[in-house]
Design an enzyme around this catalytic site. Sequence first.
Site, PDB file in Angstrom:
ATOM      1  N   LYS A 123      -0.028  -7.235  -2.641  1.00  0.00           N
ATOM      2  CA  LYS A 123      -0.927  -6.678  -3.481  1.00  0.00           C
ATOM      3  C   LYS A 123      -1.687  -7.664  -4.283  1.00  0.00           C
ATOM      4  O   LYS A 123      -1.349  -8.824  -4.789  1.00  0.00           O
ATOM      5  CB  LYS A 123       0.117  -6.081  -4.801  1.00  0.00           C
ATOM      6  CG  LYS A 123      -0.875  -5.059  -5.576  1.00  0.00           C
ATOM      7  CD  LYS A 123      -1.330  -5.832  -6.735  1.00  0.00           C
ATOM      8  CE  LYS A 123      -0.246  -6.571  -7.813  1.00  0.00           C
ATOM      9  NZ  LYS A 123      -1.007  -7.117  -8.966  1.00  0.00           N
ATOM     10  N   ARG A 161      -8.410  33.927  -4.159  1.00  0.00           N
ATOM     11  CA  ARG A 161      -7.427  34.113  -2.833  1.00  0.00           C
ATOM     12  C   ARG A 161      -6.915  32.750  -2.422  1.00  0.00           C
ATOM     13  O   ARG A 161      -5.922  32.575  -1.754  1.00  0.00           O
ATOM     14  CB  ARG A 161      -8.041  34.608  -1.477  1.00  0.00           C
ATOM     15  CG  ARG A 161      -8.178  36.163  -1.810  1.00  0.00           C
ATOM     16  CD  ARG A 161      -9.008  36.646  -0.471  1.00  0.00           C
ATOM     17  NE  ARG A 161     -10.419  36.462  -0.612  1.00  0.00           N
ATOM     18  CZ  ARG A 161     -11.410  36.825   0.319  1.00  0.00           C
ATOM     19  NH1 ARG A 161     -10.927  37.068   1.464  1.00  0.00           N
ATOM     20  NH2 ARG A 161     -12.540  36.724   0.089  1.00  0.00           N
ATOM     21  N   THR A 202     -23.650  37.304  -4.865  1.00  0.00           N
ATOM     22  CA  THR A 202     -24.439  36.350  -4.356  1.00  0.00           C
ATOM     23  C   THR A 202     -25.951  36.198  -4.795  1.00  0.00           C
ATOM     24  O   THR A 202     -26.586  35.239  -5.134  1.00  0.00           O
ATOM     25  CB  THR A 202     -24.306  36.131  -2.730  1.00  0.00           C
ATOM     26  OG1 THR A 202     -24.605  37.557  -2.265  1.00  0.00           O
ATOM     27  CG2 THR A 202     -22.950  35.799  -2.559  1.00  0.00           C
ATOM     28  N   ALA A 214      15.610 -22.648   0.563  1.00  0.00           N
ATOM     29  CA  ALA A 214      16.124 -21.046   0.514  1.00  0.00           C
ATOM     30  C   ALA A 214      16.897 -20.950  -0.574  1.00  0.00           C
ATOM     31  O   ALA A 214      17.551 -21.852  -1.248  1.00  0.00           O
ATOM     32  CB  ALA A 214      16.838 -20.761   1.712  1.00  0.00           C
ATOM     33  N   ARG A 269      18.446 -24.658  -7.196  1.00  0.00           N
ATOM     34  CA  ARG A 269      19.470 -23.543  -7.328  1.00  0.00           C
ATOM     35  C   ARG A 269      20.727 -24.381  -7.901  1.00  0.00           C
ATOM     36  O   ARG A 269      20.638 -25.685  -7.718  1.00  0.00           O
ATOM     37  CB  ARG A 269      19.651 -22.978  -5.890  1.00  0.00           C
ATOM     38  CG  ARG A 269      19.943 -24.118  -4.922  1.00  0.00           C
ATOM     39  CD  ARG A 269      19.880 -23.608  -3.308  1.00  0.00           C
ATOM     40  NE  ARG A 269      20.226 -24.542  -2.534  1.00  0.00           N
ATOM     41  CZ  ARG A 269      19.763 -24.815  -1.141  1.00  0.00           C
ATOM     42  NH1 ARG A 269      18.967 -23.580  -0.839  1.00  0.00           N
ATOM     43  NH2 ARG A 269      20.189 -25.700  -0.369  1.00  0.00           N
TER      44      ARG A 269
END
Length: 461
Positions: free
Chosen positions: A351, A16, A79, A423, A440
Amino acid sequence: MSKRFAVILAAGQGTRMKSKLYKVLHPVLGKPMVQHVLEQVKEVGLDEIVTVVGFGSDKVKELLGEQTKFVIQEEQLGTGHAVIQAEELLKDKKGTTIVVCGDTPLITKETFKNLCEHHEKEGAKATILTAQAPNPFGYGRVVRNDNNEVERIVEQKDANPNELLISEINTGTYCFDNEALFAALKEVSNDNAQGEYYLPDVIEILKNKSEKVTAFLTANFDETLGVNDRVALAQAEKTMKLRINEQHMRNGVTIIDPENTYISPEVLIEQDVIIYPGSIISGDSIIKENAIIGPNSEIKNCEVGKDTVIKQSVATDSKIGERVNVGPFAHIRPDASIGDEAKVGNFVEIKKASIGKSSKVSHLSYIGDAEVGNNVNIGCGTITVNYDGKNKYLTTIEDDSFIGCNSNLIAPVKVGKGSYVAAGSTITKDVPSDALSVARARQTNKEGYASRLKNKLKDKE
């Protein structure tokens, strides 16, 4: 005290449920039903537990492991037939045997203890756990005689009009004298419409032998619920959820909306914690005093320190210190450690990383496989580039460092104490302490170039 045993009936396929998952493995508040049953019943002080399994038994065995012995019911013949599979393990032993279904996750250890104590005090051969059902339709009725003694159990389909008015029902949980149980099971017949061997027939067999049969009436009908379909599964989830939430509230926890807060049974929560709606706290989590959780936060197997706030965030298998601010929309993945007074802001993923005291990762960053010291500021859009497609490497950021926005730290790499990363930098080499690292391309401005480009595009049109 006499010896005590338990037989857990967990062999039913549960058609069921309409599921590929073995019925007793369906979870209630994140834990399989049969595990709830075993954990509660073993609190009675059992000498031996036998679990009757059938189809899909390997997964049940894997879940319960060495906490129980197992026997197989190869055919589903009722049972009574299920219990008799445990005969080889229990038949010659003196003591009390509890028989309980593996799909009744709400029965508490207190009820099991009270049932056993009542059974043994009365010197009964069998004791039925009963309850007063608001609507007894479908349940077996407990018929008592004029002395209020249990006379028999009558099933719904066999009950006469007067018996149908009885509201005391058989919950399907029993205590037996162990030797009397297995002796009576040999006399149980399958002469019925289903061709099955029913455990309740043992009650009539014992009564016919003038043995003492009693009933223990539990005050809480809800905890006797057997789960046979998804509707009952949802009812069990709701009942257990509210029971656990009420317990925490009575212990000094504020739960703003108990109907929409989900706390698993193992969770420990100290006083004056506030939990907002939509929060899910599960596993071996510990929430320390004055913490604020939610709304809509999910915490699993985490320790959360005092005065910490976690809003609209997910944290798993990690330790979060005191006075930490997490979220909204942060993701703390396994093996993270967040130090006291740190901040993990919106759309930040951590993480397998440690974040030191008073350090801040305020927004839109990924910090994985990293050791971040104290008083570090990590700017927006920073990424520890920890994976080369095959191996993962460590990024170390020492105390008092400042990482500018949109920086990539290519691991393995170390940023020294008190240093600055400009940055937009992509850092591939270690940065010395107290240094400024700029990695950069130099900016070049080409005067008037934009206008020429626009005119060129117009000419093409």
